[in-house]
Design an enzyme around this catalytic site. Structure first.
Site, PDB file in Angstrom:
ATOM      1  N   ASP A  76      40.486  55.464  74.695  1.00 41.75           N
ATOM      2  CA  ASP A  76      40.473  55.205  76.138  1.00 41.75           C
ATOM      3  C   ASP A  76      41.021  56.384  76.932  1.00 41.75           C
ATOM      4  OD1 ASP A  76      39.536  52.736  75.515  1.00 41.75           O
ATOM      5  OD2 ASP A  76      41.150  51.607  76.491  1.00 41.75           O
ATOM      6  N   HIS A 228      44.003  56.185  72.047  1.00 43.58           N
ATOM      7  CA  HIS A 228      43.858  56.937  73.295  1.00 43.58           C
ATOM      8  C   HIS A 228      43.700  58.423  72.985  1.00 43.58           C
ATOM      9  CE1 HIS A 228      45.877  53.215  74.524  1.00 43.58           C
ATOM     10  NE2 HIS A 228      45.325  53.391  75.724  1.00 43.58           N
TER      11      HIS A 228
END
Length: 708
Positions: A76, A228
């Protein structure tokens, strides 16, 4: 055009800055996060189902799971220019695919990484443009976030995607009454929403071992793993991948794209036609904005450092200059007592010329006055002739311009030292005497006097008064010690006649003949110095239009003079110091640096509305305080009243903007090959030197006593 072009330039600059702020989540960003809400409106099969929600059929939403021994690795908040390439390297090393849920802000700034993801077979999903909590947003804002994110993907990789992950999301069983309607709406727009069921919590930076432990699913069950590749230091994530990927492969897992794991068509569709070009235009505009603003920020930082260094140097050298010339027993050489010639070029100066001549007649130094009437049509010459003063001559000539008038005056001068002044200027009784004393040093070829604004009672006059005291006279002290004075002011200056003849007299090549002749004197090996006590009172422009005309001519003429004498940069010998020090300083601080100065105000406006407002105001006040210190010191050196400094903040806001536009217009004129004619300013004749006024009053009182 003088207003349109600068306005267009500043608007374009502000637009680029706002676009940069938009893609850096400084404009239109919403960082609120809603706390958990009740879940009674969310269907049970959704809460108990898999991590993928397909709500495209509003009446029959589905929760989909991942097959056993399949891992969908998701990242993300990227792409990040530092960490995303490292993640991609690890995935390529272990032949694994992943899904990158990118934000539009990052994708538009780093389109090459998005293109690399697609080229290497990874899948792209939307993570909104500005990363807001969508449960706070209207449907229009949600549509905007999706469309802008798709626009960035189209420009970066020429694709659209049907995958979506909402910001601040976690497991699908965390859906509540606030987030579920958003998921339904997203589904109605044709998107599949991917949550996760294995969270590595790498954003907490717990260490590679902990990341691996939390990312590993139980047994052989399939899972969507959340990691991430942006948002901070992701070194632990990269380290964990180097062990997690091969370990899970040894356990029989495959790392696949989401649509492959679900057995549905690819999420990517090709974008063509107008949508593709809109995307490319947007990404291109972002690149221009990023690069331009980065260059400008660096340039502003460099100029800021140089300006503050100049302030420091100016204060130190001004202090040293004042100590040097004010110490007891200081002299330039033998006192100069022989008569001098004062040249007064005049064109339509009927309002001022009588005051000018009377001030010279009150001088305590022997002199002759030559008024060169340059084809005046208002009776200027007749006024001087009618005064019947001994030692005052009028030389008439057809209108030929100020340089020609001065050269005519030089030819008619009787004495070796020639003082030049403007027809709208008045001298104090001691001005001429103080101005010529430096010629006691045979190396001195020219002397700059201390020009002061006489009509300082208006706001514009007060601003120019600050500029004259701080910007001109403080500068001249510094340049004097550096040995590279750039300008002898036309209002009050003195020259050796032999030095003038050696350099060919006053030139008509530029509109700044005073700067031109000063540079020529330096190149001929003469010293040019500053006489602080040689005060002259001049009438500054009283309207914006007159001020514009004067400064436009000054700035354009200075550019012409710099260009004319550019060879001084490489010359050796007596002109070397001016070429190495003076010409670069003048070019940098009078021509180049002011072009970047509007950035201060553009960034100020941006910071007030979109940035850290308090820090922006504090920074502006800090810069203003430094300028106020310099101005106060300059006023103290010139023994001026500090009351006029009250208008300094307003000067920085309004007056400075006019000077920016004038300089920009001068650049435009120079670059386009335009020509600027001499522009006559309207005068009122209201300026008188304090000493002259007292002498005249005493003379009038004596005359009255004689009559009595």
């Amino acid at each position: 055009m003088r207003y349109l072009l600068p306005v267009v330039f500043l608007v374009a600059l502000l637009a680029m800055l706002m676009l940069r702020g938009y893609v850096h989540s400084e404009i239109l960003a919403d960082h609120r996060v809603r706390p958990p809400a009740p879940t009674d409106q969310v269907p049970e099969h959704i809460l108990a189902g898999g991590p993928v929600i397909d709500a495209r059929d509003k009446q029959n939403p589905k929760a989909l799971g991942i097959p056993d021994r399949r891992l969908v690795l998701t990242f993300d908040d990227g792409p990040d220019p530092v960490w995303t390439p490292k993640v991609l390297d690890k995935l390529e090393k272990y032949d694994a695919h992943a899904v990158f849920f990118v934000t539009g802000t990052m994708a538009s700034r780093h389109p090459d990484l998005v293109e690399q993801m697609v080229r290497e077979g990874h899948e792209i999903g939307l993570h909104t443009f500005n990363h807001p909590d969508l449960s706070f947003q209207s449907t229009d804002r949600i549509d905007w976030e999706l469309s802008q994110n798709q626009l960035a993907l189209a420009g970066a990789a020429g694709i659209r995607t049907s995958l979506f992950r909402p910001p601040y999301s976690s497991f699908s069983d965390a859906l509540d009454n606030e987030s579920w309607p958003v998921t339904q709406y997203i589904g109605s727009r044709g998107y599949i929403t991917a949550f996760n069921n294995t969270d590595s919590e790498d954003w907490k930076r717990p260490g590679a071992d902990a990341i691996i432990e939390r990312a590993t699913p139980d047994g052989t069950e399939g899972s969507i793993v959340l990691m991430h590749d942006s948002g901070g230091d992701r070194s632990q994530t990269v380290e964990a991948l180097d062990r997690f990927l091969p370990d899970m492969k040894e356990r029989g897992y495959r790392f696949t794209n989401l649509t492959e794991a679900l057995g549905v068509p690819s999420a990517h569709t090709e974008v063509t036609g107008l949508e593709l070009w809109k995307g490319k235009a947007f990404v291109g505009a972002v690149a221009v904005s990023e690069n331009t603003t980065e260059v400008l920020v660096v340039g502003l930082a460099v100029v800021g450092v140089l300006v503050f260094a100049r302030f420091g140097l100016m204060l130190i050298l001004s202090f040293a200059h004042a100590r040097k010339v004010r110490r007891k027993g200081f002299s330039w050489g033998p006192p100069i007592t022989r008569p001098v010639s004062v040249l007064v070029p005049a064109y339509n100066e009927r309002e001022c010329i009588a005051n000018t001549v009377r001030s010279l007649m009150a001088s305590d130094h022997p002199l002759e006055v030559i008024v060169i009437d340059d084809g005046s049509s208002d009776g200027t010459a007749d006024i001087v002739g009618g005064m019947g003063l001994r030692g005052v001559r009028v030389v008439r000539q057809p209108n030929s311009g100020k340089p020609a008038a001065l050269n005519n005056g030089i030819r008619n001068a009787r004495y070796e030292i020639v003082v030049m002044m403007d027809g709208d200027t008045v001298f104090e009784p001691s001005t001429v005497r103080e101005l010529v004393q430096p010629f006691g040093d045979p190396r001195v070829g020219a002397v700059a006097g201390n020009a002061k604004v006489g009509n300082r009672d208006t706001l514009i006059g007060a601003w120019q008064h600050i500029e004259y005291v701080m910007g001109f006279n403080l500068d001249r002290r510094m340049y004097d010690l550096l040995g590279c004075m750039p300008t002898i002011p036309g209002a009050v200056g003195a020259f050796r006649r032999s030095a003038l003849e050696r350099v060919g007299g006053m030139s008509e090549d530029t509109l700044a003949e005073d700067t031109d002749i000063t540079m020529a004197m330096h190149r001929d090996g003469w010293k040019v110095v500053y006489a602080e006590k040689a005060r002259a009172w001049t009438e500054a422009p009283e309207s914006v239009q007159q001020l514009w005309s004067q400064r436009y001519r000054w700035s354009y003429g200075t550019m012409q003079a710099i260009w004319k004498h550019r060879r001084a940069l490489v010359e050796r010998g007596p002109s070397g110091r001016f070429g190495r020090v003076g010409l670069p300083l003048v070019s940098l601080f009078m021509v180049l640096a002011p072009l970047l100065a509007p950035l201060i105000d553009v960034f100020l406006l941006y910071g007030l509305f979109f940035g850290p407002t308090q820090k922006t105001i504090a920074a502006w006040l800090g810069v203003l305080a430094i300028q106020a210190v310099c101005a106060a010191y300059a006023f103290r050196l010139d023994k001026e009243r500090m009351v006029h400094l009250i208008s300094l903040p307003l000067q920085q806001i309004l007056y400075r903007q006019l000077m920016y536009v004038v300089l920009l217009q001068s650049w435009i004129t120079a670059l386009t090959g335009g020509r600027l004619r001499w522009q006559k300013l309207r005068r009122t004749g209201a300026v008188e030197a304090p000493g002259v006024v007292n002498n005249q009053r005493q003379r009038a009182a004596g005359e009255r006593r004689s009559v009595a």
